[in-house]
Each structure stands twice: as C-alpha cells, then as structure tokens.
Design a protein around this motif. Structure first.
Motif, short mmCIF file in Angstrom:
data_model
loop_
_atom_site.label_atom_id
_atom_site.label_comp_id
_atom_site.label_asym_id
_atom_site.label_seq_id
_atom_site.Cartn_x
_atom_site.Cartn_y
_atom_site.Cartn_z
N THR A 22 0.84 -1.21 0.00
CA THR A 22 0.00 0.00 0.00
C THR A 22 0.87 1.25 0.00
N GLY A 23 1.91 1.23 0.82
CA GLY A 23 2.71 2.43 1.02
C GLY A 23 3.66 2.75 -0.11
N THR A 61 3.99 13.10 -8.54
CA THR A 61 2.88 14.05 -8.70
C THR A 61 2.75 15.05 -7.55
N GLY A 62 3.35 14.72 -6.41
CA GLY A 62 3.19 15.57 -5.23
C GLY A 62 1.94 15.25 -4.42
N LYS A 63 1.14 14.28 -4.87
CA LYS A 63 -0.09 13.92 -4.19
C LYS A 63 0.11 12.66 -3.34
N PHE A 64 -0.51 12.63 -2.18
CA PHE A 64 -0.52 11.47 -1.28
C PHE A 64 0.89 11.08 -0.80
N PHE A 76 0.84 10.24 3.02
CA PHE A 76 0.19 8.95 3.29
C PHE A 76 1.09 7.79 2.86
N GLY A 77 1.65 7.91 1.67
CA GLY A 77 2.52 6.84 1.17
C GLY A 77 3.74 6.64 2.04
N SER A 78 4.37 7.73 2.48
CA SER A 78 5.56 7.62 3.33
C SER A 78 5.20 7.06 4.70
N PHE A 126 11.44 9.43 6.75
CA PHE A 126 10.11 9.90 7.16
C PHE A 126 10.20 11.30 7.77
N TYR A 127 11.28 11.55 8.49
CA TYR A 127 11.52 12.90 9.05
C TYR A 127 11.58 13.92 7.90
N ARG A 128 12.25 13.54 6.82
CA ARG A 128 12.38 14.47 5.69
C ARG A 128 11.02 14.81 5.08
N VAL A 129 10.15 13.82 4.96
CA VAL A 129 8.81 14.08 4.42
C VAL A 129 8.03 14.98 5.37
N LEU A 130 8.11 14.71 6.67
CA LEU A 130 7.41 15.55 7.65
C LEU A 130 7.92 16.98 7.63
#
Length: 392
Positions: free
Chosen positions: A92-93, A103-106, A109-111, A157-161
C-alpha cells in the motif's frame, strides 16, 4: 541451506510473494526508464526508491523470512499472518509513495504507510533475533542491518514531515537518509549474508572470523564519517572495497569449477561495488554514476540469489511434502534462461556506462533493461508456479 526442516521453514508463498513483487517493481522501474529516456530527462526520487524500496526491500524481507531459521535458528511462529501484515502495509505504502514523488499527491500517506511497514517488519525480526546470541557473522550482521534500516527509514520519514512543515528541515538529512540505507542496510546485509552463502553455494574458503564478525562494527564507525563527504568517506569506501576483493578472491579460487551463471551475477555485483565505493569519495561530482554502480551491485547480487533460492525452495518443499514428479533444481528455472538473463543484465550495465560517457544509447539501454526485467519476472513466476501446480 543445510539443517533446515519443513517445520522451521516458512510457507513457500511468503518468499515467493515478496520475490515476485520485487520483480514486478523491477519491471515498472525499467518501464519508467524508457519513459525518461524518450523525454531526455532524469527524475531521481522515484527511480532511486523503485530500486531500493520496490526491488531491494521486498527481496530482502522475503529472503530474511526464509533465512532467519537457517542462519540464526530463529523461527517466527505462525508466519503467514505476520508476513501478510508486512506485505499489505508495504504494497500500500510504496506505490503511493512513488506516485507522490512524481505528482506531489498522497506523499505523506505513502511515506507513513511505508514507514509503518518497515517499522513493523524490522521490529518483528529484531524481536526474534535479539533473543539469541550472535555466534555467526551473518546473524550478527542481520541485527545491525535491521537497526540501520530503522534509522534510515526514520530519517526518510523525518524528511517528508519536514517537507510538510511538521518538523524543522536540515540539509544533511538527505545524506544521512540515503547513506544509512545504502551502506548500513543494503550493503551490510548483503555482506553479512555472503559471509555464509558464498562458502556454502560456491564451495570457497571461509572469510576470516575476525573480519566478518567485526564488519558491522566497522560500518557503524565509518558510516557517520561519510556523512561529511569527500575524503571523510574514504574509510567506508576502503572497507567495502576490501570486502569485495576478499569475495572475488574466494569466488575465483572456489572449489566447484562447473559453469554457473549465478556466479557471474556475483562477479558483476562485486566489481560494480568497487567502482561505486571509489566514486563514493567523489560523489559530489559523480552522484548519479555512484548511485548507478551501487544499484548494479545490489541488483546483480539479488538476481543471483533469486535464481538460487527459488529453485531450491521449490525442490525442498515438494520433496518434504512427498509430491510426485519432483523436479531437479535445474528444471525449475533452466540454466539457459539464467544465462540469457545474465547477458541481458550485463548488456544494460555496459550500454548505460557508455551512455554516461558519450551521452548516447540511453534509449537502447533502457529497452535492454526492460527486456531483462521482463525475463527476470517471467523466470521467477514460472519457477515458483512449478510448486503451486502440485498443490490442491
């Protein structure tokens, strides 16, 4: 894989599902490479994560479910539902994360789903591994590599946040993220597994116990230095070069001299690791080339291991279940198809290397990679389906 009993072994469907999914991601990767070649563009984030998460992570988790009972004596009880939770989280992820990169979308959620999947699977395996003493370099290396995976995934994950403004951003985060995952997770795990399987598969002399047992500690010491770049990366670079040279020496002097194209995948992988380790010191100028040869390193080793593991497991499970018409391992995936797979993989590596020098052949190289990945997918699927055809 001596000493493995049918009671210890996880169901074949676990390993096969992870391996087949990895090859599907490899096929998707090659398709995306064709698209980029025609567009004359390069978009590293989805490509890098297709290699590391789609292909490498799925393969390595599948292999670990199989290898924990063999090399560490660790049996995960009732593994099917536990592996299913891991698989669902990751399947899923990871595609959602890749879609988010493009795309910059989701993306968040994915990460998140990918991070939870890595967290769950790593902690599940570490929980069982930490309960035993590490008498072998392989079991010890597995522990360290899973810890590195957790650290590297946390940095990612820190980078995405931080991208979404939930945490403060810092420039070094990206270097820490990919360095830990490339060398602490992928590189250390492959080296640790090779300390056992190279001797077992190819009848070679064993690695020195002092070197192999202390290899994870040396990675732990040298990896933080590499974050600084330049010649601070030299100790880590030399460590992996020494490991590669030791492996090549053992393979060249192996006791079993019969033709085996899984061995050639190991040759190509180790030579590519040497190139990549040299480029690591100069990665500020040659980042793409460094990443390419590192990808060749681990994809080559993974392909060689897949072509060993799937035939063995089909034969092993069918033999233990007392099935009729049990195939030889060479009949599960014919050696001629493994040979073709190697030469297609080699052609892709050579053409891509030429393209970096001449600025041409990208389209041809991407088509060769497409055919190579399609053949790998076909070989793993048809090899595994031999077992399922015997099931009710």
């Amino acid at each position: 894989m001596t000493g493995l009993s049918i009671v210890q072994a996880p169901p074949f469907i676990i390993v096969f599902s992870y391996f087949l999914t990895a090859t599907l991601f490899g096929f998707l990767l090659s398709t995306f490479e064709i698209y980029m070649a025609f567009k004359h563009t390069l978009f590293p984030p989805p490509i890098v994560h297709l290699y590391t998460l789609g292909f490498a992570l799925f393969t390595m988790f599948g292999a670990l479910f199989q290898m924990l009972p063999v090399v560490a004596g660790v049996v995960i009880k009732n593994p099917k539902p536990k592996a299913a939770v891991s698989y669902v989280l990751l399947i899923t992820g990871i595609p959602t994360l890749l879609y988010g990169f493009y795309t910059g979308k989701f993306l968040l959620f994915g990460s998140l789903m990918t991070y939870v999947g890595i967290l769950y699977t790593s902690l599940l395996m570490l929980y069982h591994l930490l309960g035993i003493k590490s008498f072998t370099p392989t079991s010890r290396g597995m522990k360290f590599s899973l810890v590195f995976l957790l650290l590297g995934a946390t940095a990612g994950f820190y980078r995405v946040l931080s991208y979404y403004g939930y945490l403060p951003a810092f420039e070094e985060n990206l270097i820490i993220h990919y360095s830990i995952l490339l060398f602490g997770w992928i590189g250390l795990l492959i080296a640790s597994v090779s300390f056992q399987v190279v001797e077992m598969f190819f009848i070679t002399e064993s690695y020195g116990k002092r070197f192999s047992m202390n290899y994870p500690i040396m990675v732990l010491l040298f990896l933080p230095l590499s974050f600084l770049g330049g010649f601070f990366s030299l100790p880590l670079s030399l460590l992996f070069i020494i490991y590669s040279l030791m492996t090549l020496k053992r393979l060249i002097r192996r006791g079993r001299k019969m033709e085996d194209y899984t061995l050639y995948f190991w040759y190509l992988g180790q030579i590519s690791l040497i190139f990549s380790a040299i480029l690591l010191v100069f990665k500020e100028r040659f980042l793409i080339q460094f990443l390419f040869f590192y990808a060749v390193f681990f994809t080559s080793i993974i392909m060689g291991m897949m072509y060993r593991i799937i035939p063995f497991l089909v034969w092993f499970h069918m033999s233990n279940e007392g099935g009729a018409n049990i195939p030889l391992m060479s009949e599960v995936i014919p050696p001629e198809r493994i040979k073709l797979s190697f030469y297609l993989h080699l052609a892709w590596v050579v053409l891509t290397s030429i393209a970096y020098v001449l600025g041409d052949f990208y389209v041809v190289a991407s088509f060769i990679h497409f055919i190579s990945s399609l053949l790998l997918l076909y070989n793993i699927y048809t090899g595994g389906i031999v077992y399922f055809k015997t099931q009710p």
